[in-house]
Design an enzyme around this catalytic site. Sequence first.
Site, PDB file in Angstrom:
ATOM      1  N   GLY A 112      45.518   9.568 -52.386  1.00  0.00           N
ATOM      2  CA  GLY A 112      44.256  10.296 -52.333  1.00  0.00           C
ATOM      3  C   GLY A 112      43.311   9.749 -51.280  1.00  0.00           C
ATOM      4  O   GLY A 112      43.756   9.191 -50.273  1.00  0.00           O
ATOM      5  N   ASN A 113      42.017   9.853 -51.564  1.00  0.00           N
ATOM      6  CA  ASN A 113      41.017   9.466 -50.561  1.00  0.00           C
ATOM      7  C   ASN A 113      41.088   7.994 -50.169  1.00  0.00           C
ATOM      8  O   ASN A 113      41.043   7.659 -48.988  1.00  0.00           O
ATOM      9  CB  ASN A 113      39.617   9.791 -51.077  1.00  0.00           C
ATOM     10  CG  ASN A 113      39.234  11.220 -50.733  1.00  0.00           C
ATOM     11  OD1 ASN A 113      39.650  11.732 -49.687  1.00  0.00           O
ATOM     12  ND2 ASN A 113      38.468  11.868 -51.579  1.00  0.00           N
ATOM     13  N   GLY A 114      41.192   7.114 -51.155  1.00  0.00           N
ATOM     14  CA  GLY A 114      41.255   5.677 -50.868  1.00  0.00           C
ATOM     15  C   GLY A 114      42.493   5.352 -50.047  1.00  0.00           C
ATOM     16  O   GLY A 114      42.431   4.603 -49.059  1.00  0.00           O
ATOM     17  N   THR A 135      46.412  14.373 -55.170  1.00  0.00           N
ATOM     18  CA  THR A 135      45.401  14.085 -56.201  1.00  0.00           C
ATOM     19  C   THR A 135      45.118  15.318 -57.049  1.00  0.00           C
ATOM     20  O   THR A 135      45.094  16.442 -56.536  1.00  0.00           O
ATOM     21  CB  THR A 135      44.052  13.574 -55.631  1.00  0.00           C
ATOM     22  OG1 THR A 135      43.074  13.583 -56.668  1.00  0.00           O
ATOM     23  CG2 THR A 135      43.514  14.409 -54.493  1.00  0.00           C
ATOM     24  N   ASP A 137      42.333  15.761 -58.143  1.00  0.00           N
ATOM     25  CA  ASP A 137      40.910  16.054 -57.887  1.00  0.00           C
ATOM     26  C   ASP A 137      40.706  17.103 -56.784  1.00  0.00           C
ATOM     27  O   ASP A 137      39.635  17.684 -56.690  1.00  0.00           O
ATOM     28  CB  ASP A 137      40.162  14.773 -57.501  1.00  0.00           C
ATOM     29  CG  ASP A 137      40.320  13.669 -58.537  1.00  0.00           C
ATOM     30  OD1 ASP A 137      40.568  13.995 -59.702  1.00  0.00           O
ATOM     31  OD2 ASP A 137      40.209  12.485 -58.158  1.00  0.00           O
ATOM     32  N   MET A 179      38.759  15.723 -65.991  1.00  0.00           N
ATOM     33  CA  MET A 179      38.756  14.739 -64.890  1.00  0.00           C
ATOM     34  C   MET A 179      38.430  15.406 -63.561  1.00  0.00           C
ATOM     35  O   MET A 179      38.299  16.625 -63.481  1.00  0.00           O
ATOM     36  CB  MET A 179      40.133  14.080 -64.784  1.00  0.00           C
ATOM     37  CG  MET A 179      40.321  12.880 -65.679  1.00  0.00           C
ATOM     38  SD  MET A 179      41.874  12.070 -65.236  1.00  0.00           S
ATOM     39  CE  MET A 179      41.786  10.611 -66.264  1.00  0.00           C
ATOM     40  N   GLY A 180      38.382  14.613 -62.505  1.00  0.00           N
ATOM     41  CA  GLY A 180      38.091  15.170 -61.190  1.00  0.00           C
ATOM     42  C   GLY A 180      37.281  14.227 -60.331  1.00  0.00           C
ATOM     43  O   GLY A 180      36.867  14.579 -59.224  1.00  0.00           O
TER      44      GLY A 180
HETATM   45  O1  F6P Z   1      41.783  10.496 -58.947  1.00  0.00           O
HETATM   46  C1  F6P Z   1      42.489  10.948 -60.044  1.00  0.00           C
HETATM   47  C2  F6P Z   1      41.809  10.543 -61.316  1.00  0.00           C
HETATM   48  O2  F6P Z   1      42.573  11.019 -62.399  1.00  0.00           O
HETATM   49  C3  F6P Z   1      40.355  11.000 -61.452  1.00  0.00           C
HETATM   50  O3  F6P Z   1      40.250  12.342 -61.803  1.00  0.00           O
HETATM   51  C4  F6P Z   1      39.850  10.026 -62.487  1.00  0.00           C
HETATM   52  O4  F6P Z   1      38.462   9.850 -62.342  1.00  0.00           O
HETATM   53  C5  F6P Z   1      40.584   8.766 -62.138  1.00  0.00           C
HETATM   54  O5  F6P Z   1      41.736   9.147 -61.431  1.00  0.00           O
HETATM   55  C6  F6P Z   1      41.003   7.946 -63.332  1.00  0.00           C
HETATM   56  O6  F6P Z   1      41.531   6.756 -62.849  1.00  0.00           O
HETATM   57  P1  F6P Z   1      42.440   5.752 -63.675  1.00  0.00           P
HETATM   58  O7  F6P Z   1      43.792   6.380 -63.852  1.00  0.00           O
HETATM   59  O8  F6P Z   1      42.513   4.548 -62.817  1.00  0.00           O
HETATM   60  O9  F6P Z   1      41.787   5.542 -64.984  1.00  0.00           O
END
Ligand code: F6P
Length: 358
Positions: A112-114, A135, A137, A179-180
Amino acid sequence: MKRVGILTAGGDCPGLNATIRGVAKSLYVEFGEDVEIIGFSDGYRGLIGNDCHLMKQSDFSGILTSGGTILGTARTPYKKMQVIEDDMVDKVSAMKRTYRERKLDCLLTLGGNGTHKTANLLSENGLNVIGLPKTIDNDIYGTDFTFGFHTAVDIATDVIDRVHTTATSHKRVMVVEIMGNKVGWLTLYAGLAGGADIILLPEIPFEFDRVVEAVESRMKGYKPFAIVAVAEGAMDAAEAKMKRKEMLRLREERGETTITNRLAAYIAEKGDFDTRTVVPGHILRGGSPSAYDRMLSTRFGAYAAKLVGREEFGVTVALKNDRIVANKLSSVAGKTKKVDPDSQIVDTARRIGISFGD
Ligand code: F6P
């Protein structure tokens, strides 16, 4: 002999394996025996730690439909990439060293973005990098869609469909948090597809009382129930005026990470409605990719392999008006694709009476 490194970084999502497969199948068709694919474990962590293995053709078989990632993944935050931490590892130098030691011709980064920011950093450091946009998102700049997004839309839509029955039977308000991250794409699409009455997005700050008004008017109607789809990144108008740090500090004081429970409590108290909150969370990222995402992943993967053949690096693949194209990593990294409050899709929602609480 071409030596192609591949890694999956950041949060997992459906379509990662389908994309890996698309890349590998296309590379084998183009280069036959003259290609070696080196899989790195757990994203950039594997590249930093030189943790990788030579993959076999059979590794790519039977994975079109499987969720998660066969390579493993990890979050290695971009902001720490150039920081030497307690382990004293210079991460960028370590990644460059691994790339050289493994004699790679290029590196494919699925994320994704990172992930794209780090991919761009590596590209600026002289590595041959090709990104692939993953992603749920859908917030990567320059692509109409990311893989993983449509599957998550399908799952979130199913969640909204399913809470309809309880909402109807009990005449309840069901508040569904979706989520998003910092954008509202997933909530907007699932909210529309699932027939939510109120959709709350980070891009359109809401007023608590406007939401209650919208719920009230719905409860007075011929079907007394309401579905509120709230993006996890949604904020009210007061929060939207604050600096992000300040907003997060206040939320921490309140013991909340999102606004959803506060909103549900407000609806229950102010409107005196029987209200329930549903948070599907990581279920939205789980399981097999949808047919759409299998297609998109395969198209992205095959196109990335084509770029390997053309030796076109420093780019990320993207979908633009139903064509797969390549965008420069430097033009994508560090940007976020947000929902435009004035877009046609938001207008469509408003036209059918959906409230955004504004
Ligand atoms: O970027 C994808 C995502 O699912 C986001 O929608 C959410 O904020 C984040 O990752 C949750 O991250 P983690 O899996 O590290 O809890």
